[in-house]
Design an enzyme around this catalytic site. Structure first.
Site, PDB file in Angstrom:
ATOM      1  N   ILE A  85      33.950  42.018  43.522  1.00  0.00           N
ATOM      2  CA  ILE A  85      32.990  41.200  44.256  1.00  0.00           C
ATOM      3  C   ILE A  85      33.414  41.094  45.715  1.00  0.00           C
ATOM      4  O   ILE A  85      34.562  40.766  46.006  1.00  0.00           O
ATOM      5  CB  ILE A  85      32.925  39.777  43.643  1.00  0.00           C
ATOM      6  CG1 ILE A  85      32.654  39.859  42.135  1.00  0.00           C
ATOM      7  CG2 ILE A  85      31.874  38.930  44.358  1.00  0.00           C
ATOM      8  CD1 ILE A  85      33.005  38.596  41.374  1.00  0.00           C
ATOM      9  N   CYS A  86      32.472  41.354  46.615  1.00  0.00           N
ATOM     10  CA  CYS A  86      32.746  41.198  48.042  1.00  0.00           C
ATOM     11  C   CYS A  86      32.246  39.819  48.464  1.00  0.00           C
ATOM     12  O   CYS A  86      31.048  39.606  48.623  1.00  0.00           O
ATOM     13  CB  CYS A  86      32.032  42.295  48.835  1.00  0.00           C
ATOM     14  SG  CYS A  86      32.382  42.212  50.577  1.00  0.00           S
TER      15      CYS A  86
END
Length: 153
Positions: A85-86
């Site tokens: 996840i960014c």
């Protein structure tokens, strides 16, 4: 010791007062290995989907953020095919916004918000990001399809 007592407190709070649409629990006997589920929010392509996440709490928690990744495949500009996840709160400063005052509950709520409102300007998946920006209809169709395929119970 600080990590263990803090994690126990956080898990107890997560089970007694979970954020809406989020559950989190200990996976097996290890306190640093957690699982979570996020329900796809209404009026998003993830609606009715149940997304499983893995949370690994590092030795230095809360001075270091937990490592969180999606176990359920999701079609999203800020989440890659490995489930990474960014999101700024998942990274340490200077690049990230993690602070020891944050907790697992806030992180899961932030991820839930990111699902509802992707950030196409900071993508992990460039192709999905440009689809989101320039052909939102197609993005919504694809995201809904993935939710039905991978996140339906």
């Amino acid at each position: 010791m600080q990590r263990a007592s803090r994690l126990k407190r956080e898990l107890s709070l997560l089970s007694s007062e979970p954020p809406p649409g989020i559950t989190c629990w200990q996976s097996g006997s290890r306190l640093d290995d957690l699982r979570a589920q996020i329900l796809g929010a209404a009026d998003t392509p993830y609606e009715k989907g149940i997304f499983n996440l893995e949370i690994v709490v590092p030795e230095r928690y809360p001075f270091e953020p937990p490592k969180i990744r999606f176990l359920t495949p999701i079609y999203h500009p800020n989440i890659d095919s490995a489930g990474r996840i960014c999101l700024d709160v998942l990274k340490l400063p200077p690049k990230g916004a993690w602070r020891p005052s944050l907790n697992i509950s806030t992180l899961l709520t932030s991820i839930q918000l990111l699902m509802a409102e992707p950030n196409p300007d900071d993508p992990l998946m460039a192709d999905i990001s440009s689809e989101y920006k320039y052909n939102k209809q197609l993005f919504l169709i694809n995201a809904k399809e993935w939710t039905e395929k991978y996140a339906s119970q």
